[in-house]
Design a protein around this motif. Structure first.
Motif, mmCIF file in Angstrom:
data_model
loop_
_atom_site.group_PDB
_atom_site.id
_atom_site.type_symbol
_atom_site.label_atom_id
_atom_site.label_comp_id
_atom_site.label_asym_id
_atom_site.label_seq_id
_atom_site.Cartn_x
_atom_site.Cartn_y
_atom_site.Cartn_z
ATOM 1 N N VAL A 140 -14.224 -40.784 -39.853
ATOM 2 C CA VAL A 140 -15.054 -41.166 -39.054
ATOM 3 C C VAL A 140 -14.748 -42.353 -38.185
ATOM 4 C CG1 VAL A 140 -17.438 -42.979 -39.162
ATOM 5 C CG2 VAL A 140 -17.205 -40.740 -40.770
ATOM 6 N N ILE A 141 -13.730 -43.157 -38.405
ATOM 7 C CA ILE A 141 -13.210 -44.123 -37.593
ATOM 8 C C ILE A 141 -12.477 -43.585 -36.255
ATOM 9 C CG2 ILE A 141 -11.495 -45.825 -37.571
ATOM 10 C CD1 ILE A 141 -12.367 -46.713 -40.292
ATOM 11 N N ALA A 142 -11.844 -42.579 -36.522
ATOM 12 C CA ALA A 142 -11.411 -41.566 -35.626
ATOM 13 C C ALA A 142 -12.327 -41.107 -34.732
ATOM 14 C CB ALA A 142 -10.462 -40.314 -35.944
ATOM 15 N N CYS A 143 -13.649 -40.726 -35.035
ATOM 16 C CA CYS A 143 -14.717 -40.369 -34.180
ATOM 17 C C CYS A 143 -14.953 -41.407 -33.278
ATOM 18 C CB CYS A 143 -15.682 -39.681 -35.025
ATOM 19 S SG CYS A 143 -15.526 -38.012 -35.680
ATOM 20 N N ILE A 144 -15.284 -42.417 -34.144
ATOM 21 C CA ILE A 144 -15.744 -43.762 -33.289
ATOM 22 C C ILE A 144 -14.775 -44.245 -32.280
ATOM 23 C CG2 ILE A 144 -16.060 -46.247 -33.595
ATOM 24 C CD1 ILE A 144 -17.071 -45.572 -36.554
ATOM 25 N N TYR A 145 -13.543 -44.328 -32.457
ATOM 26 C CA TYR A 145 -12.496 -44.596 -31.504
ATOM 27 C C TYR A 145 -12.578 -43.614 -30.275
ATOM 28 C CZ TYR A 145 -10.621 -48.828 -33.782
ATOM 29 O OH TYR A 145 -10.652 -49.923 -34.269
ATOM 30 N N SER A 146 -12.545 -42.263 -30.712
ATOM 31 C CA SER A 146 -12.439 -41.105 -29.647
ATOM 32 C C SER A 146 -13.916 -41.385 -28.709
ATOM 33 C CB SER A 146 -12.899 -39.958 -30.434
ATOM 34 O OG SER A 146 -12.867 -38.830 -29.347
ATOM 35 N N HIS A 147 -15.065 -41.909 -29.329
ATOM 36 C CA HIS A 147 -16.285 -41.993 -28.363
ATOM 37 C C HIS A 147 -16.221 -43.383 -27.475
ATOM 38 C CE1 HIS A 147 -20.243 -42.878 -26.955
ATOM 39 N NE2 HIS A 147 -20.417 -44.048 -27.826
ATOM 40 N N LEU A 148 -15.542 -44.225 -28.254
ATOM 41 C CA LEU A 148 -15.288 -45.612 -27.505
ATOM 42 C C LEU A 148 -14.331 -45.498 -26.110
ATOM 43 C CD1 LEU A 148 -15.023 -48.179 -30.268
ATOM 44 C CD2 LEU A 148 -17.102 -47.655 -28.896
ATOM 45 N N LYS A 149 -13.352 -44.733 -26.463
ATOM 46 C CA LYS A 149 -12.162 -44.384 -25.255
ATOM 47 C C LYS A 149 -12.180 -43.078 -24.812
ATOM 48 C CE LYS A 149 -10.904 -48.424 -26.992
ATOM 49 N NZ LYS A 149 -11.302 -49.609 -26.108
ATOM 50 N N ASN A 150 -13.380 -42.377 -24.834
ATOM 51 C CA ASN A 150 -13.549 -41.236 -24.093
ATOM 52 C C ASN A 150 -12.711 -40.162 -24.249
ATOM 53 O OD1 ASN A 150 -15.908 -42.598 -22.778
ATOM 54 N ND2 ASN A 150 -14.196 -43.621 -21.483
ATOM 55 N N LEU A 151 -12.161 -39.916 -25.412
ATOM 56 C CA LEU A 151 -11.064 -38.939 -25.631
ATOM 57 C C LEU A 151 -11.604 -37.545 -25.506
ATOM 58 C CD1 LEU A 151 -8.853 -40.491 -28.308
ATOM 59 C CD2 LEU A 151 -8.979 -40.814 -26.108
ATOM 60 N N GLN A 164 -11.096 -33.052 -19.217
ATOM 61 C CA GLN A 164 -10.483 -33.156 -18.015
ATOM 62 C C GLN A 164 -9.194 -32.404 -17.861
ATOM 63 O OE1 GLN A 164 -11.824 -36.398 -15.210
ATOM 64 N NE2 GLN A 164 -10.215 -36.999 -16.327
ATOM 65 N N GLU A 165 -8.368 -32.411 -19.007
ATOM 66 C CA GLU A 165 -6.862 -31.967 -19.126
ATOM 67 C C GLU A 165 -6.928 -30.299 -18.996
ATOM 68 O OE1 GLU A 165 -3.324 -31.555 -22.221
ATOM 69 O OE2 GLU A 165 -5.094 -32.753 -22.593
ATOM 70 N N ARG A 171 -11.286 -41.420 -14.011
ATOM 71 C CA ARG A 171 -11.403 -42.379 -14.933
ATOM 72 C C ARG A 171 -12.746 -42.772 -15.341
ATOM 73 N NH1 ARG A 171 -6.424 -46.336 -12.622
ATOM 74 N NH2 ARG A 171 -4.712 -45.008 -13.106
ATOM 75 N N LYS A 172 -12.796 -42.860 -16.670
ATOM 76 C CA LYS A 172 -14.237 -43.279 -16.906
ATOM 77 C C LYS A 172 -14.262 -44.719 -17.918
ATOM 78 C CE LYS A 172 -18.167 -41.215 -19.725
ATOM 79 N NZ LYS A 172 -18.408 -40.134 -20.576
ATOM 80 N N GLU A 173 -15.111 -45.600 -17.603
ATOM 81 C CA GLU A 173 -15.283 -46.797 -17.934
ATOM 82 C C GLU A 173 -15.305 -46.727 -19.765
ATOM 83 O OE1 GLU A 173 -17.728 -51.129 -17.857
ATOM 84 O OE2 GLU A 173 -18.180 -49.564 -16.557
ATOM 85 N N TYR A 174 -14.496 -47.529 -20.126
ATOM 86 C CA TYR A 174 -14.483 -47.309 -21.929
ATOM 87 C C TYR A 174 -15.154 -48.430 -22.636
ATOM 88 C CZ TYR A 174 -10.491 -50.542 -21.514
ATOM 89 O OH TYR A 174 -9.543 -51.323 -21.230
#
Length: 307
Positions: free
Chosen positions: A100-111, A117-118, A125-128
């Motif tokens: 869950v923490i991985a999902c949260i950080y992925s959301h915060l940092k737009n992974l 995009q890749e 670029r997208k604001e995090y």
């Protein structure tokens, strides 16, 4: 006394092998092989076929091989005299928290956005967001929810929970009367509820409306908690920023399901935390021995609560 393993995922033989390597004196059978039905006193199950347990006249315990028991409670052929148990495993809770923490950080940092995009060879670029920008609300503060809450607090997140009773060290909102207040201040919602009649379809349009605009939803509990079309509508309308989903009403997710390919919905195949035989087998064998001695079993499920 004997044990039968009932699974439909092809893993019964693996579990039998591990159990026998740990305790060779206990008769253990797979559901699909010949075995004396009258000797079975404990059934180890995961998503067993409904009605498969009624053929055991001396069955005393049905043991879930995971933390969830909703599929057992849905089997009306299980006698009220049979004890139901579940897995309580610190390793399971830690794995869930990490996921869950991985999902949260992925959301915060737009992974997920950058992953798309890749594949398109696009450079935008997208604001995090930072952890100070969000309040994480956890629905369900059992062992999994409490472990997640404490891990998030340790990392500096603002955390609150929703449960039926207050939990020490966690800002807790209680029951239906405080649900709206809980939702109104939650920017990332994590569902870790047990699936019961009260919580089935709880993640619906009316609940999502009470979340702040651009809130994000993470469901790692059960697919039955989520009204999928309501989530799609709320994401497509722009009220929700997106979702991470690990569980679904139908698994595997059908190939034509609209979640596939949706730019704001991240999908994983029910892998947030997986029961490890090495950590669970000792619990099973301890309860088997307790059953043989007529002692109180551990991790007994309340049939009235459903967990």
């Amino acid at each position: 006394m004997a044990i039968v393993i009932i699974r439909q995922d092809g893993k019964a033989s693996h579990w039998k092998e591990i159990l026998l390597s740990t305790s060779k004196n206990i008769p253990i059978y797979e559901f699909g092989e010949e075995h004396p039905k009258e000797d079975i006193t404990m059934a180890l199950v995961w998503q067993h076929p409904k009605g498969s347990l009624k053929q055991y006249p001396n069955l005393k315990c049905v043991a879930s091989m995971g933390a969830g028991v909703d599929f057992i409670m849905a089997d009306s052929d299980i006698s009220e005299n049979i004890t139901i148990t579940r897995v309580v495993d610190p390793m399971l809770a830690n794995d869930m928290s990490e996921f869950v923490i991985a999902c949260i950080y992925s959301h915060l940092k737009n992974l997920s956005f950058y992953g798309q995009q890749e594949s398109q060879k696009s450079w935008t670029r997208k604001e995090y967001l930072s952890k100070e920008d969000v309040t994480i609300g956890i629905m369900g503060l059992g062992e999994l929810g409490r472990t997640l809450a404490k891990d998030l607090q340790h990392q500096g997140f603002q955390v609150q929970g929703w449960a039926n009773s207050r939990k020490e060290g966690i800002h807790t909102f209680l029951g239906k009367k405080e649900l709206t207040q809980f939702l109104s201040t939650t920017s990332i919602l994590v569902c870790l509820l047990p699936l019961t009649e009260d919580t089935r379809n709880i993640l619906d349009k009316e609940l999502f409306k009470k979340l702040p605009k651009d809130a994000y939803v993470i469901n790692v509990a059960r697919g039955g908690h989520l009204v999928e079309k309501d989530l799609l509508n709320m994401v497509d309308s722009g009220h929700l920023s997106g979702a991470s989903l690990d569980v679904f009403s139908q698994e595997p997710l059908p190939q034509d399901h609209p979640f596939w390919g949706h730019p704001n919905i991240h999908i994983t195949p029910h892998i947030a935390s997986i029961s490890s035989p090495k950590s669970i087998v000792p619990q099973i064998l301890e309860n088997y021995n307790r059953l043989a001695k007529g002692e109180q079993l551990k991790n007994v499920v309340s049939t009235s609560k459903g967990y």
